[in-house]
Design a protein around this motif. Structure first.
Motif, PDB file in Angstrom:
ATOM      1  N   GLN A   1       0.381  -1.216   0.229  1.00 10.54           N
ATOM      2  CA  GLN A   1      -0.188   0.071  -0.042  1.00 10.54           C
ATOM      3  C   GLN A   1       0.713   1.303  -0.177  1.00 10.54           C
ATOM      4  O   GLN A   1       0.599   2.230  -0.597  1.00 10.54           O
ATOM      5  N   VAL A   2       2.313   1.462   0.636  1.00  9.18           N
ATOM      6  CA  VAL A   2       2.700   2.256   1.115  1.00  9.18           C
ATOM      7  C   VAL A   2       3.285   2.446  -0.290  1.00  9.18           C
ATOM      8  O   VAL A   2       4.045   3.657  -0.530  1.00  9.18           O
ATOM      9  N   ARG A   3       3.371   1.647  -1.266  1.00  8.85           N
ATOM     10  CA  ARG A   3       5.226   1.406  -2.025  1.00  8.85           C
ATOM     11  C   ARG A   3       4.138   2.075  -3.195  1.00  8.85           C
ATOM     12  O   ARG A   3       4.554   2.771  -4.723  1.00  8.85           O
ATOM     13  N   VAL A   4       2.807   2.327  -2.973  1.00  5.78           N
ATOM     14  CA  VAL A   4       1.419   3.243  -4.255  1.00  5.78           C
ATOM     15  C   VAL A   4       2.452   4.398  -4.712  1.00  5.78           C
ATOM     16  O   VAL A   4       1.919   4.636  -5.646  1.00  5.78           O
ATOM     17  N   HIS A   5       2.636   4.840  -3.295  1.00 12.78           N
ATOM     18  CA  HIS A   5       2.845   6.311  -3.386  1.00 12.78           C
ATOM     19  C   HIS A   5       3.758   6.879  -4.855  1.00 12.78           C
ATOM     20  O   HIS A   5       4.040   7.344  -4.960  1.00 12.78           O
ATOM     21  N   GLU A   6       5.023   5.596  -4.670  1.00 13.23           N
ATOM     22  CA  GLU A   6       5.078   5.951  -6.367  1.00 13.23           C
ATOM     23  C   GLU A   6       5.156   6.067  -7.235  1.00 13.23           C
ATOM     24  O   GLU A   6       5.269   6.885  -8.381  1.00 13.23           O
ATOM     25  N   LYS A   7       4.246   4.786  -7.672  1.00 11.53           N
ATOM     26  CA  LYS A   7       3.159   4.856  -9.094  1.00 11.53           C
ATOM     27  C   LYS A   7       2.572   6.315  -8.616  1.00 11.53           C
ATOM     28  O   LYS A   7       2.403   6.659 -10.766  1.00 11.53           O
ATOM     29  N   VAL A   8       2.208   6.506  -7.681  1.00 14.34           N
ATOM     30  CA  VAL A   8       1.143   8.275  -8.330  1.00 14.34           C
ATOM     31  C   VAL A   8       1.562   9.431  -7.936  1.00 14.34           C
ATOM     32  O   VAL A   8       1.396   9.859  -8.673  1.00 14.34           O
ATOM     33  N   SER A   9       3.278   9.164  -7.677  1.00 12.31           N
ATOM     34  CA  SER A   9       4.274  10.509  -7.107  1.00 12.31           C
ATOM     35  C   SER A   9       4.820  10.423  -9.482  1.00 12.31           C
ATOM     36  O   SER A   9       4.365  11.350  -9.740  1.00 12.31           O
ATOM     37  N   VAL A  10       4.351   9.310  -9.681  1.00  8.19           N
ATOM     38  CA  VAL A  10       4.461   9.388 -11.151  1.00  8.19           C
ATOM     39  C   VAL A  10       3.816   9.735 -12.249  1.00  8.19           C
ATOM     40  O   VAL A  10       3.580  10.403 -12.832  1.00  8.19           O
ATOM     41  N   GLN A  11       2.507   8.904 -11.379  1.00 10.47           N
ATOM     42  CA  GLN A  11       0.885   9.873 -12.318  1.00 10.47           C
ATOM     43  C   GLN A  11       1.607  11.344 -11.848  1.00 10.47           C
ATOM     44  O   GLN A  11       1.048  12.185 -12.753  1.00 10.47           O
ATOM     45  N   MET A  12       1.566  12.128 -10.776  1.00 12.98           N
ATOM     46  CA  MET A  12       1.238  12.862 -10.653  1.00 12.98           C
ATOM     47  C   MET A  12       2.245  14.015 -11.013  1.00 12.98           C
ATOM     48  O   MET A  12       1.841  15.270 -11.722  1.00 12.98           O
ATOM     49  N   LEU A  13       3.721  13.801 -11.113  1.00 16.00           N
ATOM     50  CA  LEU A  13       4.700  14.553 -11.662  1.00 16.00           C
ATOM     51  C   LEU A  13       4.434  14.845 -13.186  1.00 16.00           C
ATOM     52  O   LEU A  13       5.166  15.155 -13.756  1.00 16.00           O
ATOM     53  N   SER A  14       4.063  13.256 -13.772  1.00 15.11           N
ATOM     54  CA  SER A  14       4.032  13.666 -14.882  1.00 15.11           C
ATOM     55  C   SER A  14       3.034  14.260 -15.458  1.00 15.11           C
ATOM     56  O   SER A  14       3.411  15.019 -16.302  1.00 15.11           O
ATOM     57  N   HIS A  15       2.126  14.950 -14.658  1.00 15.49           N
ATOM     58  CA  HIS A  15       0.915  15.943 -15.699  1.00 15.49           C
ATOM     59  C   HIS A  15       1.778  17.272 -15.631  1.00 15.49           C
ATOM     60  O   HIS A  15       0.922  18.594 -16.008  1.00 15.49           O
ATOM     61  N   ILE A  16       2.890  17.809 -14.484  1.00 17.40           N
ATOM     62  CA  ILE A  16       3.399  18.865 -14.847  1.00 17.40           C
ATOM     63  C   ILE A  16       4.513  18.837 -15.852  1.00 17.40           C
ATOM     64  O   ILE A  16       5.642  17.987 -15.947  1.00 17.40           O
ATOM     65  N   ASP A  17       4.551  19.334 -17.354  1.00 16.01           N
ATOM     66  CA  ASP A  17       5.395  19.263 -18.452  1.00 16.01           C
ATOM     67  C   ASP A  17       6.548  19.098 -18.061  1.00 16.01           C
ATOM     68  O   ASP A  17       7.547  17.943 -18.702  1.00 16.01           O
ATOM     69  N   PHE A  18       7.302  20.039 -17.339  1.00 19.33           N
ATOM     70  CA  PHE A  18       8.524  20.453 -17.432  1.00 19.33           C
ATOM     71  C   PHE A  18       9.855  19.287 -16.675  1.00 19.33           C
ATOM     72  O   PHE A  18      10.336  18.998 -16.678  1.00 19.33           O
ATOM     73  N   LEU A  19       8.743  18.246 -15.657  1.00 16.90           N
ATOM     74  CA  LEU A  19       8.907  17.455 -14.523  1.00 16.90           C
ATOM     75  C   LEU A  19       8.355  16.162 -15.456  1.00 16.90           C
ATOM     76  O   LEU A  19       9.492  15.334 -15.176  1.00 16.90           O
ATOM     77  N   ARG A  20       7.826  16.207 -16.744  1.00 13.06           N
ATOM     78  CA  ARG A  20       7.626  14.569 -17.227  1.00 13.06           C
ATOM     79  C   ARG A  20       8.891  14.043 -18.005  1.00 13.06           C
ATOM     80  O   ARG A  20       8.679  12.334 -17.724  1.00 13.06           O
ATOM     81  N   PRO A  21      10.107  14.523 -18.201  1.00 13.98           N
ATOM     82  CA  PRO A  21      11.201  14.070 -18.918  1.00 13.98           C
ATOM     83  C   PRO A  21      11.185  12.697 -18.362  1.00 13.98           C
ATOM     84  O   PRO A  21      12.099  11.950 -18.021  1.00 13.98           O
ATOM     85  N   ILE A  22      11.731  13.662 -16.692  1.00 19.34           N
ATOM     86  CA  ILE A  22      12.238  12.860 -15.605  1.00 19.34           C
ATOM     87  C   ILE A  22      11.346  11.727 -14.620  1.00 19.34           C
ATOM     88  O   ILE A  22      11.510  11.573 -13.794  1.00 19.34           O
ATOM     89  N   ALA A  23       9.640  12.362 -15.147  1.00 18.03           N
ATOM     90  CA  ALA A  23       9.097  11.458 -13.949  1.00 18.03           C
ATOM     91  C   ALA A  23       9.301  10.322 -14.038  1.00 18.03           C
ATOM     92  O   ALA A  23       8.683   9.474 -12.855  1.00 18.03           O
TER      93      ALA A  23
END
Lengths: 384, 451
Positions: free
Chosen positions: B310-332
């Protein structure tokens, strides 16, 4: 081809064309025309990004230079060839139809620029003095504005004329006038030739750079807010897409209610983030779920701690009877409830509105319910 | 110099000498050459004072304004009318900044006015003596701007350096670097100023307005950009506040990870824009924890495999949320722990996630948590080096160690500024993050995991 390569390609093309023109026409006129046409294409690649319409190209400033210094035939050749090259550079991208429309607008603007300059120039008796020359140049710039705005409105490429748009137009117009006066001079005085457009484009490029930074920062900020708005959805606390839908609905209702632009922006931010506080709260052990009033209070307090979101915080968690925020707060609440009914509980839209309408009169202000109905009706009628 | 800091008393006589020299020089050249033309003097004075008040502040002390360009135009115009006094007066006025004239800092005005006045006078004299400046062609006039700007900057730079020597007996390296870098910044303004001056002579003051407008608009847009950036920073600050409210064990973690990531980025010579992107990525690397129930984040004991997933889900969510921000997408996309393990064969992998991972692991090891005390710095360094090339990007590991040592910073056991969990147990290197709350077989990690 990315923009850097396009710029390199156009510079190369302009230099080669300029050299050929220099040998073909030793007077230097063809050489200058070729380089200015290349400048026109470059100006299409550098555009001031605006929040409410298509970007404003810097090529409009170069058009004023060409219109004030070359006869119609030369002007037409330079503009037509530059716009065709621009179109060819663009059509490698998607949205080709849109670029054909843009090509049409550019040609209309070019025609208007020349006609306005020549018209006023004749009107002032072609007097080579500073004031008449400036008047003709100003008329050319004003004609560009008029045609571009009208065409954009007719083709629904952008409606409003925001403060940022006004500044962008002013920057392009004043630079175009300065570049033109530098290129042609007045009665032989102050003529600096191609150095005029070259050097006097520097302030305009500085403005372009500032617009780019502002646009990128505004976009990133907006996307960060949207990413934050996703948190309660990804955590399964609210249905997916709830924040975005409520934001769209609430801001449209805000416009219907006649709220000012800043208030509508606050309302939109409030709608995007109105469940954010829920992620910080402990889930009650008895499985009853988090108390919505606690979510509202926590979210409001969080947002009020951030200067740019204080207004949004007041809408989410402020006093509902505060006359300044009452309508916005009710619009948010109503939009959120409408979305809960339609997206979460699968209630049809008309029944949802009816149910919200049947709430006691003190719950929702009549004007807010009417705004919701109007927005929903407009949505239906504007559907293709 | 900005007018905001208090004026040091040691500079009083120096200021008197510099300002007095400028005033005396004005009188001398006015008597020798006559007064400058009034209309030009008034129009340039208004424009230069207006320009100096439309400056953009990048920080508390750094700013830029178009006043230098106006001063250069004034040099061309007043030299044309044989009036160096006009150059000098406009140069002095270019340093007038009314908001800086407070009770304690007003003497900065005569200090700056003296320096800029004398520098503009020297530049004007240089322009008057440039060969072929009587009727130069456009290229010659433009090229002539460069030595004139150099003279101006050399005189003002020398007087500034002298003021530091008078005040403190030495000159900081930063001051010299600042003066040197300002040379590059003023040259474009100098070229524009010279061209503007020529057009002013030919066409009158209207041209001043035409050039000032786009510069002011650029300034307004840049100021708006700085405001939006500040809003963005504040919002990200709120996010971190919210994260720390959820997970009190990691107080200050995001900021420290952002600092360590910046250290590595600077060591690797990242450009400012890339450093900025790295800072945001580091600050927001745990954003997904927002969706993890508080009870799990704050559970003092060992997590069960189910809770851990359940805690590990946060990594996937981080990737999803950071991918929403253009300038962070390449590294998200590369930020998920499955993708941040160093792979020497993956040449397309952006380096930023590796940097954030190392910064995260280093902070996890050198911070005290509820479940274990911080490790000593040398142990953390050894752990990073032992796993360089296997788990961590080797160049980034060395960059962090070099940056921390270069700064003389000490982290970890015995050097914590905010050791909240005094009763935490002492544990080994395998206890650095969430991963070690589970058995190694369950989480698949053998060394320090990131938190």
């Amino acid at each position: 081809m990315n923009r850097g390569r396009r710029i390199g390609f156009v510079c190369g093309l302009g230099l080669v064309g300029g050299l050929i023109a220099h040998f073909a026409d030793p007077s230097g006129r063809a050489y200058a025309l070729t380089l200015l046409a290349a400048g026109l294409v470059l100006g299409e690649l550098f555009a001031l990004r605006l929040e409410d319409r298509d970007p404003l190209p810097l090529s409009y400033a170069v058009l004023v230079v060409l219109a004030s210094s070359f006869p119609l035939r030369d002007y037409a050749i330079a503009v037509a060839s530059a716009e065709v090259v621009s179109l060819l550079l663009r059509v490698t991208d998607r949205k080709r139809a849109r670029y054909v429309v843009l090509f049409g607008i550019r040609i209309a603007v070019a025609v208007a620029t020349y006609a306005a300059y020549q018209g006023v120039w004749h009107l002032v008796g072609r007097r080579e003095q500073v004031a008449p020359v400036l008047a003709a140049l100003a008329a050319a710039a004003a004609a560009q504005l008029l045609v571009d705005i009208t065409a954009s409105k007719l083709l629904r490429l952008g409606e409003s004329f925001s403060p940022r748009s006004r500044l962008a137009w002013l920057a392009v117009a004043s630079s175009g006038m300065l570049m033109a006066i530098g290129y042609r001079g007045v009665d032989g005085s102050g003529r600096v030739g191609l150095f005029g457009p070259l050097l006097f484009s520097t302030p305009l490029l500085a403005a372009w750079y500032a617009f780019e930074r502002l646009d990128a920062a505004t976009r990133s900020y907006r996307q960060t807010i949207e990413a934050l708005a996703m948190a309660p959805e990804l955590g399964g606390m609210v249905p997916p897409g709830h924040a975005a839908r409520v934001a769209t609905l609430a801001s449209a209702m805000g416009e219907q209610l006649g709220l000012g632009a800043a208030d509508v922006r606050d309302l939109e931010m409030a709608a995007l983030l109105h469940h954010l506080g829920q992620v910080t709260l402990d889930e009650p052990a008895d499985g009853r779920g988090v108390d919505p009033s606690e979510v509202t209070a926590v979210t409001g307090a969080m947002l009020r701690e951030i200067r740019p979101l204080v207004g949004a915080g007041e809408i989410v968690g402020g006093d509902v009877n505060d006359p300044k925020r009452r309508l916005a707060a009710q619009a948010l609440r109503l939009a959120s409830e409408y979305d809960d009914l339609t997206a979460r509980d699968n209630v049809p839209g008309n029944l949802a509105v009816e149910s919200l309408r049947s709430a006691p009169a003190y719950v929702y202000d009549e004007r807010v319910v009417v705004a919701l109905e109007r927005v929903l009706r407009d949505r239906v009628t504007s559907r293709p | 110099m900005s007018g905001s800091p208090s004026f040091p008393k040691r500079l009083a006589w120096y200021t008197g000498a510099v300002f007095g020299s400028a005033v005396a020089a004005t009188g001398f050249v006015a008597v020798r050459e006559g007064l400058p033309p009034t209309a030009a003097l008034i129009s340039f004075s208004l424009v230069v004072v207006f320009s100096s008040h439309r400056r953009v502040f990048f920080s508390a002390t750094e700013s830029v304004s178009p006043a230098f360009m106006v001063s250069m135009a004034a040099i061309v115009v007043f030299v044309h009318w044989h009036s160096l006094a006009g150059c000098l007066l406009i140069g002095m006025l270019s340093s007038l900044y009314v908001p800086g004239l407070t009770r304690s800092s007003w003497p900065w005005f005569p200090f700056n006015a003296g320096i800029t006045g004398l520098a503009t006078l020297a530049a004007g004299a240089a322009y008057a003596h440039l060969p072929g400046q009587a009727h130069p062609g456009v290229p010659a006039a433009i090229l002539g701007a460069i030595p004139v700007a150099i003279v101006c900057m050399a005189v003002s730079g020398s007087l500034l350096v002298l003021s530091y020597i008078v005040e403190t007996g030495r000159v900081e390296r930063d001051v010299l670097v600042g003066i040197r870098s300002s040379f590059g910044q003023v040259v474009p303004f100098a070229l524009l100023g010279v061209l503007l001056g020529r057009m002013y002579i030919a066409l009158g003051p209207a041209v001043m307005l035409l050039i000032i407008v786009p510069i002011l608009i650029a300034r307004e847009m840049f100021a708006s950009y700085l405001r939006v950036k500040e809003s963005h920073d504040e919002t990200v600050g709120m996010l971190i506040h919210a994260l720390e409210a959820k997970d009190r064990y990691t107080s200050g973690h995001s900021e420290r990870v952002a600092d360590y990531a910046r250290y590595i980025g600077e060591e690797l010579n990242f450009m400012p824009a890339r450093l900025e992107r790295l800072r945001f990525a580091a600050l927001m690397h745990d954003i997904g924890k927002l969706v993890v129930p508080n009870q799990l984040l704050n559970k003092p004991g060992r997590l069960t495999p189910d809770e851990f997933s359940q805690v590990r889900v946060h990594e996937k969510v981080s990737v999803q949320m950071l991918s929403h921000i253009d300038f962070l997408r390449p590294i998200a996309a590369a930020s998920h722990s499955d993708a941040t393990r160093f792979d020497p064969d993956d040449l397309d992998h952006p380096i930023e996630p590796y940097i954030v991972m190392i910064a995260d692991a280093y902070d996890a090891m050198t911070s005290t948590r509820a479940y274990r005390k911080a490790l000593p710095q040398d142990v953390a360094f050894r752990e990073l080096r032992d796993n360089a090339g296997v788990q961590f990007h080797p160049a980034c590991v060395e960059a962090l160690i070099h940056a921390v040592e270069k700064r003389g910073e000490r982290h970890g056991a015995g050097f914590e500024t905010d050791a909240e969990f005094e009763n935490a147990p002492v544990a080994g290197v395998g206890s650095a993050g969430l991963g070690d709350l589970l058995d190694n077989e369950a989480n698949g990690r053998t060394t320090s995991a990131s938190s």
